[in-house]
Scaffold this active site. Structure first.
Site, PDB file in Angstrom:
ATOM      1  N   ASP A 295       0.759  -0.970   0.062  1.00  0.00           N
ATOM      2  CA  ASP A 295       0.320   0.301  -0.054  1.00  0.00           C
ATOM      3  C   ASP A 295       1.101   1.248  -0.368  1.00  0.00           C
ATOM      4  OD1 ASP A 295       0.999  -0.421   2.079  1.00  0.00           O
ATOM      5  OD2 ASP A 295      -1.309  -0.553   4.055  1.00  0.00           O
ATOM      6  N   LYS A 296       2.199   0.944   0.594  1.00  0.00           N
ATOM      7  CA  LYS A 296       2.733   2.164   0.691  1.00  0.00           C
ATOM      8  C   LYS A 296       3.893   1.572   0.986  1.00  0.00           C
ATOM      9  CE  LYS A 296       1.618   3.920   5.382  1.00  0.00           C
ATOM     10  NZ  LYS A 296       1.228   4.398   6.239  1.00  0.00           N
ATOM     11  N   THR A 297       5.748   2.671   0.790  1.00  0.00           N
ATOM     12  CA  THR A 297       6.373   2.367   0.989  1.00  0.00           C
ATOM     13  C   THR A 297       6.952   2.171   2.632  1.00  0.00           C
ATOM     14  OG1 THR A 297       7.350   4.695   1.340  1.00  0.00           O
ATOM     15  CG2 THR A 297       7.102   3.894  -1.058  1.00  0.00           C
TER      16      THR A 297
END
Length: 440
Positions: free
Chosen positions: A413-415
């Protein structure tokens, strides 16, 4: 412990079931009833805080484990062959010999499952015996108890860096702003701290919260697995109602951070907590390799039955083509030869026993040995050892190695999920004087 009639036990079980299924629950403090028998406890219908994640019990281990093992088609096949070999008219060799391989395989698998479940039992026992602070009216202070001793209606005190033992309604916080900071990484993976506020109307100027002065009735909803939703209100003696939401609920499994201590009222315990309701429990994990083997065994069975059917039909045609009675045919106990069709029917099952090597049982023995070897090397791999925590990798399920290297998709979903956002203090300068941190 006093004896109770079976009728009373059944009646209490029905009342307990009705109390747990109500949409709204009215919870009272356990302090006025401390030391009384269980029948007089107001929250006796709700479960304790002890948890159990094991799949088996001592009495039901054998039938449940056999049920799980018979999901493997090859086990059904080999057991069927062993039973078929006990029929005198179709057996091809000693019946006891056919039972040895499948008994060894299923016994080793049962021992493996028992060992895995025993490790779950040890983990449950460790969690259930973790210490926590529960207020005692008799001793006028918070006393140390185990997690399994926590009951709905108790007042629990959690200190900084301590894990919350049950779902608590926040009634007091040592923070001047009446907030409590939580780390919910164990529930949702988020490392950012979240704030929980004391129920409005309960903020007091006293240095400490007095549980004995709490005389409100906590009315809350039936437990559910939604981590972001909670409705509750406190009904005081003067009929004033104070509402509360998820912003005042400390969930089991969270860690208290940046707060000296906090006091909460237990609203859900044990398997009714939101974290446990989101835990589907132990399940039998079947790898892609095992599912593929089931399909391959199914096609091998079709091929085996086809070969045996052709052999039985050929045997019937051969018997019909004989001009007389050949000497190698042995008559039955009544002195007469069986009908050729019946002899061909027996031959069909005899050929199944003779051609059973089409599905070799040694294949499954080899797979189990390979899995044990893989787990040994993975556990002792120096590259997978963490020196900081002095821990190595653990394979909690012995069939997990079958899925290694078979990853098809990776979702992110995100880093921040894949990286560690960590700030390290190096040095600072104050009024021209430099202060450094030697460890960094």
């Amino acid at each position: 412990m006093m004896w109770r009639s079976p009728l009373a036990l059944v009646r209490d079980a029905l009342h307990s079931q009705r109390a747990r299924e109500r949409e709204l629950r009215s919870l009272q403090s356990n302090l006025p009833y401390e030391g009384m028998e269980k029948a007089k406890q107001p929250n006796r219908f709700f479960p304790s805080n002890a948890i159990k994640t094991t799949k088996y019990s001592l009495l039901l281990f054998l039938p449940m484990n056999l049920y799980q093992q018979f999901h493997r088609m090859a086990n059904l096949y080999f057991v069927g062959l062993a039973i078929l070999n006990f029929i005198p008219v179709v057996n091809a060799f000693q019946p006891e010999v056919g039972l040895i391989p499948i008994c060894i395989i299923m016994s080793l698998t049962a021992l493996k499952d028992a060992w895995e479940d025993f490790r779950r039992y040890q983990s449950d026992r460790k969690v259930n015996n973790m210490p926590c602070l529960i207020y005692s009216r008799r001793e006028k202070q918070y006393v140390e108890r185990c997690w399994k001793d926590v009951r709905v209606g108790d007042f629990v005190k959690v200190v900084c860096n301590e894990i919350v033992p049950a779902d608590l309604l926040l009634l007091y916080s040592s923070d001047p702003n009446a907030v409590c900071h939580l780390e919910t990484a164990n529930l949702d993976g988020e490392t950012n701290l979240k704030q929980r506020t004391v129920v409005s109307g309960l903020c007091t100027s006293h240095p400490e919260f007095e549980p004995e002065n709490f005389n409100a009735v906590v009315v809350c909803e039936r437990p559910n697995n939604n981590l972001n939703h909670f409705k509750c209100f406190l009904e005081k003696s003067d009929k004033d109602k104070v509402g509360a939401s998820i912003e005042s609920l400390l969930l089991r499994g969270c860690t208290v951070r940046n707060t000296n201590h906090a006091v909460g009222f237990v609203v859900y315990a044990g398997h009714e907590t939101k974290s446990m309701l989101n835990n589907n429990g132990s399940r039998c994990k079947r790898s892609k390799l095992e599912r593929k083997l089931n399909v391959d065994v199914f096609f091998c069975l079709i091929l085996l039955f086809t070969m045996c059917l052709i052999g039985a039909i050929g045997h019937y045609l051969w018997l019909e083509s004989l001009p007389g009675v050949p000497p190698f045919l042995v008559p039955g106990s009544n002195g007469h030869l069986d009908d050729p069709s019946l002899m061909s029917f027996y031959m069909f099952f005899t050929m199944i026993i003779l051609l059973q090597i089409l599905i070799p049982i040694s294949l499954y023995v080899s797979i189990e040995l390979v899995k044990v070897g893989q787990i040994f090397f993975i556990t002792n791999d120096i590259d997978l050892y963490d020196e900081e925590t002095d821990s190595r990798i653990q394979c909690r399920a012995l069939n997990i190695t079958e899925d290694l290297g078979q990853i098809e998709y990776i979702f992110s979903d995100k880093t921040g999920t894949l990286t560690e956002n960590k700030m390290v203090f190096r040095r600072c300068s104050i009024m021209g004087t430099e202060y450094s941190h030697k460890e960094n």
